[in-house]
Scaffold this motif. Sequence first.
Motif, PDB file in Angstrom:
ATOM      1  N   ARG B 267       0.838  -1.207   0.000  1.00  0.00           N
ATOM      2  CA  ARG B 267       0.000   0.000   0.000  1.00  0.00           C
ATOM      3  C   ARG B 267       0.871   1.255   0.000  1.00  0.00           C
ATOM      4  O   ARG B 267       0.568   2.244  -0.677  1.00  0.00           O
ATOM      5  CB  ARG B 267      -0.936   0.004   1.209  1.00  0.00           C
ATOM      6  CG  ARG B 267      -2.087  -0.988   1.063  1.00  0.00           C
ATOM      7  CD  ARG B 267      -2.836  -1.194   2.373  1.00  0.00           C
ATOM      8  NE  ARG B 267      -3.518   0.018   2.821  1.00  0.00           N
ATOM      9  CZ  ARG B 267      -3.944   0.227   4.070  1.00  0.00           C
ATOM     10  NH1 ARG B 267      -3.727  -0.701   5.008  1.00  0.00           N
ATOM     11  NH2 ARG B 267      -4.565   1.331   4.387  1.00  0.00           N
ATOM     12  N   ALA B 268       1.952   1.207   0.770  1.00  0.00           N
ATOM     13  CA  ALA B 268       2.866   2.361   0.790  1.00  0.00           C
ATOM     14  C   ALA B 268       3.511   2.565  -0.577  1.00  0.00           C
ATOM     15  O   ALA B 268       3.711   3.702  -1.025  1.00  0.00           O
ATOM     16  CB  ALA B 268       3.932   2.175   1.865  1.00  0.00           C
ATOM     17  N   ALA B 272       3.297   5.950  -2.667  1.00  0.00           N
ATOM     18  CA  ALA B 272       4.512   6.622  -3.163  1.00  0.00           C
ATOM     19  C   ALA B 272       4.381   6.899  -4.656  1.00  0.00           C
ATOM     20  O   ALA B 272       4.805   7.945  -5.156  1.00  0.00           O
ATOM     21  CB  ALA B 272       5.748   5.771  -2.885  1.00  0.00           C
ATOM     22  N   PHE B 273       3.779   5.956  -5.373  1.00  0.00           N
ATOM     23  CA  PHE B 273       3.482   6.152  -6.804  1.00  0.00           C
ATOM     24  C   PHE B 273       2.507   7.304  -7.006  1.00  0.00           C
ATOM     25  O   PHE B 273       2.759   8.229  -7.794  1.00  0.00           O
ATOM     26  CB  PHE B 273       2.901   4.839  -7.366  1.00  0.00           C
ATOM     27  CG  PHE B 273       2.105   4.984  -8.635  1.00  0.00           C
ATOM     28  CD1 PHE B 273       2.727   5.060  -9.874  1.00  0.00           C
ATOM     29  CD2 PHE B 273       0.715   5.051  -8.592  1.00  0.00           C
ATOM     30  CE1 PHE B 273       1.984   5.199 -11.042  1.00  0.00           C
ATOM     31  CE2 PHE B 273      -0.038   5.188  -9.760  1.00  0.00           C
ATOM     32  CZ  PHE B 273       0.605   5.270 -10.984  1.00  0.00           C
ATOM     33  N   GLU B 274       1.407   7.279  -6.276  1.00  0.00           N
ATOM     34  CA  GLU B 274       0.345   8.275  -6.476  1.00  0.00           C
ATOM     35  C   GLU B 274       0.751   9.671  -6.023  1.00  0.00           C
ATOM     36  O   GLU B 274       0.411  10.657  -6.673  1.00  0.00           O
ATOM     37  CB  GLU B 274      -0.897   7.876  -5.663  1.00  0.00           C
ATOM     38  CG  GLU B 274      -1.851   6.974  -6.369  1.00  0.00           C
ATOM     39  CD  GLU B 274      -3.168   6.811  -5.590  1.00  0.00           C
ATOM     40  OE1 GLU B 274      -3.943   5.955  -5.990  1.00  0.00           O
ATOM     41  OE2 GLU B 274      -3.393   7.523  -4.584  1.00  0.00           O
ATOM     42  N   ALA B 314       8.403  -5.211 -12.845  1.00  0.00           N
ATOM     43  CA  ALA B 314       7.069  -4.746 -13.220  1.00  0.00           C
ATOM     44  C   ALA B 314       5.974  -5.602 -12.593  1.00  0.00           C
ATOM     45  O   ALA B 314       4.926  -5.090 -12.178  1.00  0.00           O
ATOM     46  CB  ALA B 314       6.935  -4.728 -14.740  1.00  0.00           C
ATOM     47  N   ALA B 315       6.204  -6.914 -12.483  1.00  0.00           N
ATOM     48  CA  ALA B 315       5.170  -7.803 -11.945  1.00  0.00           C
ATOM     49  C   ALA B 315       4.847  -7.442 -10.491  1.00  0.00           C
ATOM     50  O   ALA B 315       3.679  -7.362 -10.094  1.00  0.00           O
ATOM     51  CB  ALA B 315       5.627  -9.257 -12.046  1.00  0.00           C
ATOM     52  N   ALA B 320       1.306  -3.999  -6.401  1.00  0.00           N
ATOM     53  CA  ALA B 320       1.046  -2.818  -5.560  1.00  0.00           C
ATOM     54  C   ALA B 320      -0.040  -1.945  -6.179  1.00  0.00           C
ATOM     55  O   ALA B 320      -0.959  -1.485  -5.485  1.00  0.00           O
ATOM     56  CB  ALA B 320       2.333  -2.022  -5.363  1.00  0.00           C
ATOM     57  N   LEU B 321       0.030  -1.739  -7.494  1.00  0.00           N
ATOM     58  CA  LEU B 321      -0.960  -0.885  -8.159  1.00  0.00           C
ATOM     59  C   LEU B 321      -2.366  -1.472  -8.049  1.00  0.00           C
ATOM     60  O   LEU B 321      -3.360  -0.735  -8.037  1.00  0.00           O
ATOM     61  CB  LEU B 321      -0.603  -0.699  -9.641  1.00  0.00           C
ATOM     62  CG  LEU B 321       0.648   0.094  -9.969  1.00  0.00           C
ATOM     63  CD1 LEU B 321       0.830   0.198 -11.480  1.00  0.00           C
ATOM     64  CD2 LEU B 321       0.613   1.492  -9.354  1.00  0.00           C
TER      65      LEU B 321
END
Lengths: 325, 325
Positions: B267-268, B272-274, B314-315, B320-321
């Motif tokens: 989730r973190a 961090a992505f968002e 990427a996997a 996470a996404l």
Amino acid sequence: MSDITMIRAAAERLKGHARRTPLLSSPFLDDIAGRKVLVKPECLQHTGSFKYRGGRSALSALDEATRARGVIAFSSGNHAQGVALAAREFGVPAVIIMPADAPRMKIDNTRALGAEVVLYDRAGGESREAIGEKLTNERGLTLIKPYDEPQVIAGQGTCGLEIAEQARAQGVTRADVLTCCGGGGLTAGIALALEAEAPGLRVRPCEPEGFDDTARSLAEGRIVANTQPSGGICDAIVTPQPGQLTFPIMQRLCGPGLTVSEDEALRAMKLAFERLKVVAEPGGAVALAAALFRPDEIAGDAVICTISGGNVDAAMFRRALDISL
Amino acid sequence: MSDITMIRAAAERLKGHARRTPLLSSPFLDDIAGRKVLVKPECLQHTGSFKYRGGRSALSALDEATRARGVIAFSSGNHAQGVALAAREFGVPAVIIMPADAPRMKIDNTRALGAEVVLYDRAGGESREAIGEKLTNERGLTLIKPYDEPQVIAGQGTCGLEIAEQARAQGVTRADVLTCCGGGGLTAGIALALEAEAPGLRVRPCEPEGFDDTARSLAEGRIVANTQPSGGICDAIVTPQPGQLTFPIMQRLCGPGLTVSEDEALRAMKLAFERLKVVAEPGGAVALAAALFRPDEIAGDAVICTISGGNVDAAMFRRALDISL
């Protein structure tokens, strides 16, 4: 009219507010490009794009009484968030007029930053200009344009001051500087900054295929518009045509424009993920794509490029991750 | 033994080589945590993790003749790449001993950085120590340990010098500093730097559940090991137990450890992505996860945390996404 004095003044006003983004690189990207690639990741700027620089610059340049009445902006995305955050920091109202079909996340983010979001029906008869004019007159708001506004251009130019200094520190004084180009605020601002601070660095605007109004305008020596006003996955940097203020600056200072395909932008997003560990949105990746995939259109041992923003949702990012390089 | 003098000397040697990573933040993360969250993204460091600091520090501290014979390291991941790049920069050989079942990408990256990769069978009878000793004796290589090595700890401590300065610039002088903790090199290095430069900042190591050897060692006042030596998705920061050199430093300077679940680490990563537009690997996200999801175990108006690395394929990033927040 924007100039280097205004950019330096904007840098003073942005000190302690705008983030100084680093200049990133990776030997793996150098191998692909066949030259040193230096990347300015403005996706790491507050609100996830360079737009905060221009928004904060414009708001901080207003006199206090004017600013206190509030500001208004038209934007479906990054400019909205940049203006909203700057207004919140000054504790003044911001009204953002957004199309009702703008991505939910961008509407939510703009609201969460404290702005009043007014939605209009893009397809229907409502004119956003009419809505904006009514609100502006009623409340005495000041319009902050996204690029054709001298203090906005000056704010974006602070990114160029940083590029000049950071490139010099890495020994790069002659190179093309590829910018993600929509209306030309970032491109013109950086070009003015480099003219004064790093004359060996030449700006070249980058655009997605089908929306290369700036490249064609530069080639023809006059402003020409896109055949379609908006569309595609690089929407964050698509505008109908170069600005009235930005185009003369670009015409005087920029080299030829570069275009890349949407697929190349997605590949650049994946490489930014893999090699730089930053999140780029499709429009924010076009300059990196040009740096990597247009080696024959670029000269010299090094190339510098911006990543202009990273406001991309998970679904679009998955599309980039799914590409095999 | 590492101390602030060694850290300052390492910072001098790293100048112009290690990247000064920014200190990021987002009002959206502040809302989740209930306090200001400042994030030090070492995923933006060369090779995608803080390990380059320690690798470059150790190599640059060797005398020239010793360094010229080359270095050797045991690592399945980030330390390998950090040492490989530093060796390449000095133009000296690097031998990295990696388990044959290490992620393909990490093996390829280490090779691409010019290192000689020697694979050993982790499950079988081969002892990596025996392989390493043979090579070391034959070629006069110097072993660069991943954390129990004073110059490596000093190199990681340079991250702490930057945190002290950057936090002060943002007005934060009293706060917990949450670190992603494996063997304790980063944690101990930052703790030593802050002791000297920002005594109001207290380091607290963060680990994934099931691999909380440092938290338990601190609680018991002696080194205790994990029941399982490796495993889980946070592998980049999982070690059997705290180091002999790092533990006494952590025991003297650190507050209680924090643990988070793998799901919280994912989730973190998504947040961090968002919100920060950076790529974190699962192990690199545990401190951010603790900052966001353990508000009751933290005191004060602000919290600082590291993202220790971003070397994720990427996997795993898709996993996470896919999480809904």
